[in-house]
Design a protein around this motif. Sequence first.
Motif, mmCIF file in Angstrom:
data_model
loop_
_atom_site.group_PDB
_atom_site.id
_atom_site.type_symbol
_atom_site.label_atom_id
_atom_site.label_comp_id
_atom_site.label_asym_id
_atom_site.label_seq_id
_atom_site.Cartn_x
_atom_site.Cartn_y
_atom_site.Cartn_z
ATOM 1 N N HIS A 97 28.944 33.377 34.340
ATOM 2 C CA HIS A 97 28.772 33.512 35.702
ATOM 3 C C HIS A 97 30.220 34.130 36.161
ATOM 4 N N MET A 98 30.292 34.610 36.968
ATOM 5 C CA MET A 98 31.422 35.647 37.203
ATOM 6 C C MET A 98 31.356 36.380 38.755
ATOM 7 N N ALA A 155 31.063 31.924 42.776
ATOM 8 C CA ALA A 155 30.853 31.756 41.206
ATOM 9 C C ALA A 155 31.650 30.668 40.819
ATOM 10 N N VAL A 205 26.227 37.372 38.438
ATOM 11 C CA VAL A 205 27.499 38.005 39.331
ATOM 12 C C VAL A 205 27.274 37.733 40.814
ATOM 13 N N ILE A 258 32.264 30.502 33.537
ATOM 14 C CA ILE A 258 32.818 31.110 34.584
ATOM 15 C C ILE A 258 33.712 32.068 33.891
ATOM 16 N N ALA A 259 33.541 33.276 33.788
ATOM 17 C CA ALA A 259 34.589 34.429 33.372
ATOM 18 C C ALA A 259 35.140 34.919 34.660
ATOM 19 N N HIS A 260 36.326 35.390 34.265
ATOM 20 C CA HIS A 260 37.148 35.880 35.519
ATOM 21 C C HIS A 260 38.655 36.478 34.814
ATOM 22 N N ILE A 305 34.252 40.980 38.670
ATOM 23 C CA ILE A 305 35.387 40.891 37.978
ATOM 24 C C ILE A 305 35.897 42.297 37.960
#
Length: 158
Positions: free
Chosen positions: A121-122, A11, A154, A22-24, A125
Motif C-alpha cells: 500500500h502506498m 495509505a 495506491v 506501507i511503502a513510501h 510515491i
Amino acid sequence: MQPLKIIAGDATNPQAKGPKVIAHICNDLGGWGKGFVLAISRRWPGPEREYRRWHRERAGNDFALGAVQVVEVRPDIRVANMVAQRGMKTGSGGPPIRYDALERCLHAVAEHALEHGASVHMPRIGCGLAGGKWERIEPIISRTLSARDIAVTVYDHA
C-alpha cells in the motif's frame, strides 16, 4: 499479474486483509518532516525513530539510495522506508526522485512482501516533494510488484 488498484483514501489505513506493507519514499539526508511521512508519524512513532537512527548510524549500515528499512508498526502492518530521493530540493540535477533507486527499493519491498504474503500500500510515491512523474513511476511499480503477483493499492488522499 495483479492489476494496480488506485482508490481514494488514506495509505496509513490500508484497506486489505492479512499482512500489509506501507511503502513510501525517504530522502538520503536524514530529513523527515514534510509530506506523507507526517501522516506516518501521526499514526506510529517507530518508522521515524528507526529512519533517523538508520541515517545517524549510516557509517556502519546500508543507508544509501536504493536501500529499504522495514519497520513493524502492528503485527499485520510494516512500513517500508525507501531511500529513493537525492536531497530535498529540485536543483541542477533535476527533481530529487531517483527512479533507479526507487526500482531497487521496490524490488526489495517485493521480496519482503512475497516472503510474508503481504499486500503493498502506498500514496502516489515520488509524485509530491520528490518531484517525480507518475507516468514514470507507475511502470516501475508494475514491473517490480504487480508483475510478481503482489497486490498493490495506491491511495489518492480524499
